[in-house]
Write a protein that holds these residues in place. Sequence first.
Motif, mmCIF file in Angstrom:
data_model
loop_
_atom_site.group_PDB
_atom_site.id
_atom_site.type_symbol
_atom_site.label_atom_id
_atom_site.label_comp_id
_atom_site.label_asym_id
_atom_site.label_seq_id
_atom_site.Cartn_x
_atom_site.Cartn_y
_atom_site.Cartn_z
ATOM 1 N N THR A 306 -101.433 -42.137 -23.979
ATOM 2 C CA THR A 306 -100.299 -41.111 -24.085
ATOM 3 C C THR A 306 -99.315 -41.705 -24.971
ATOM 4 O O THR A 306 -98.668 -41.098 -25.575
ATOM 5 N N HIS A 336 -98.165 -36.617 -17.938
ATOM 6 C CA HIS A 336 -97.550 -36.969 -19.118
ATOM 7 C C HIS A 336 -96.171 -36.965 -19.231
ATOM 8 O O HIS A 336 -95.545 -37.778 -20.016
ATOM 9 N N ASP A 400 -105.572 -33.042 -24.902
ATOM 10 C CA ASP A 400 -106.203 -33.859 -23.836
ATOM 11 C C ASP A 400 -107.420 -33.755 -23.084
ATOM 12 O O ASP A 400 -107.558 -32.521 -22.725
ATOM 13 N N GLY A 556 -106.529 -38.779 -15.164
ATOM 14 C CA GLY A 556 -105.238 -39.358 -15.904
ATOM 15 C C GLY A 556 -104.137 -39.648 -15.039
ATOM 16 O O GLY A 556 -103.044 -39.922 -15.267
HETATM 17 MG MG MG Z 1 -104.266 -40.410 -19.918
#
Ligand code: MG
Length: 702
Positions: A306, A336, A400, A556
């Motif tokens: 990130t 994020h 992503d 994530g």
């Molecule tokens: Mg990630």
Amino acid sequence: MRPALLNPLFAPVTSLAGVGPKQDKLFRYLLGRNETPRLVDLLLHLPASVIDRRTRPKIRDAVPGTMVTLEVTVDRHRPAPPGRSRAPHLVYASDDTGDVVLTYFRAQPGYVEKLLPVGARRYVSGTLQMFDGVPQIVHPDRVVDEEAFAKLTGLDPVYPLTEGLAIGSLRRAMAQALQKLPNLPEWTSPEIMRRCKFPPLAEALNRVHVPVEITDILPDGPFWSRLAFDELLAGQLALALVRAQLRRPAGDRNADDGHLRNRIIGALPYALTLSQQKAAAAISDDLRQPVRMLRLLQGDVGSGKTVVALLAAAAVAEAGKQAALMAPTEILARQHVKTITPLAERAGLQVAILTGREKGKERRELLAKLAEGEIDFLVGTHALIQDDVVFKALALAVVDEQHRFGVRERLALTGKGDAVDVLVLSATPIPRTLVLTYFGDMDVSELREKPAGRQPIDTRTIPASRLDEVIAAVGRALSAGKLVYWICPLVDESEAEGTDHLTNASKRFETLQQRFSDRVGLVHGQMKGTEKDRVMAQFAAHEIGLLVATTVVEVGVDVPAATIMVIENAERFGLAQLHQLRGRIGRGSEASTCLLVYHEPLNEMSAARLKVIRETTDGFRIAEEDLRLRGEGDVLGIRQSGLPGYRIARSEVHGQLITQARDEALRIMKDNPKLEGDRGEALRCLLYLYERDEALPLLGAG
Ligand code: MG
Ligand code: ADP
């Protein structure tokens, strides 16, 4: 516009004789389509094996359990007695060495009598079984007379089927579809045809569906390979066409002097790892080149992708342009934003989020700011590609977990700017052939080392019979103030038909809540976004200690304080998925534990997977083992052999062809980038046939 030549192949399968609404449904399911499949879909459904009916033993010599063709004389019938329609209709037949019984259940009245008249000679194919010492064939696959038999090659293709669809109907539909095959121009260059010894397309299709030799249907044989090459070429050409649009006007740059990036780096509470520095430098270099960037940033979970993406966005902002980051889920998009915003603020970067949840006035204001260029970095889900999302100057698209998005989505996002550089983030190490297959010629940066200070994860396997001990251990952990994930494969009962021993999250939540009361929370994919966020936030803030979840936390999610994970029915998860899930812990400075709870008995594959995951946390090694255990398709988390998104090509067989197809696509782009003339027309046909035509509109009329 699709070349008219192809129209017969794009007719619906329901235009074939014998394919009605019921079959339509079955064909949709079989061919994996939401709409009525076309003839081309049918023709690209290739056989899995062939039945050799050239073996014609005498009844006495026929081996039980094998597929045989017997030449028999029909002796007598014993229809189901009146009123007992469930009893079979039996036909007694014989040759000069013995007797055989042919059995039909629920036959239409008169059907069997007509098929097998008493006294007639027939060729009967099917699997021979012994019942009470008597040879028998239940529902023969085929019964033909001498005349018809003489016309058969003796080899019948066997297709992957779906329940309710008879092999005979599929074969009949296929035969008709082959008849409709138009005479198509050759798109493959003579050199490739010669070098690879490819047959023409029509011959390839005919020989796989009407095999003359058993080997005709083998994936590594010339016929199948020809079709695989076509499919791969279509894929490579589509990628190359897209890439060709990705050239920046000379002098236009997407990165400036680094002043914003330096401010962010200065504000980081940690030092960048060496591979993060290298990746950031490579990206910065790309952003200054006239050729647009197409770079894959590959790094295991927790490797810190990130912040690299943020630095790329900052570089773009230095040049006065905008960046966007598209994530596959809302949780991930919010995650994020949470990581990015405080860092971005230090550099004066404006970050905003756009998902399906931003609506009405809020959304309108956001879009207005975006169009004015007041937002530097927009993070979101595929809500980003909606038509009314307009950037002032989009210069960088970060995608992503790319493999969840198709080429179409990627195009839709990059289409929102003039000179959009593309950075793809992937947590799953993707093997080289797959990178080529899915991205074409893409540059790759790898984040190999984990950020400093990470603690190892202690991974253990435990049979479900010892669940009580697991719950007790979780209780102790909660009392010690630890954060615990508890992963279940399903959300609720309704999903669980026929899978009684699969644990569902709702039920587990209830039992754990009885025990630990309000210290337990639940998240799953069917919950509303706001509700999910609320629970995740409670967990991150330590208001609850135990989070029961489905695989929504797979990708994530970042709660560094969480140190324990229980995975129920661990034997049901793929290796990559287990690794992703486990990557949610071991992110902070404290030692972590992962408990893999499995149901016995374990099959060999599951046991091997659990062993790998217990022994290592190295994502690259896990990907290699995964590849070895299950074939490449599964590295992308998709349960099927072969290449996801490809119907014919298979990575283990056609690896060589991928490179050939790439080279051929590059040659075409060099010689005939607008796909003009006869060869261009032929190549357009190819792109339509394999549904890779999305880039054609970019070429304009031609
Ligand atoms: Mg990630
Ligand atoms: P992923 O590659 O899985 O997307 P993230 O970017 O979410 O990983 O990073 C995981 C965590 O590691 C985040 O909390 C982030 O702040 C932290 N992190 C990133 N880079 C470093 C580093 N060089 N040193 C220490 N922590 C880091």
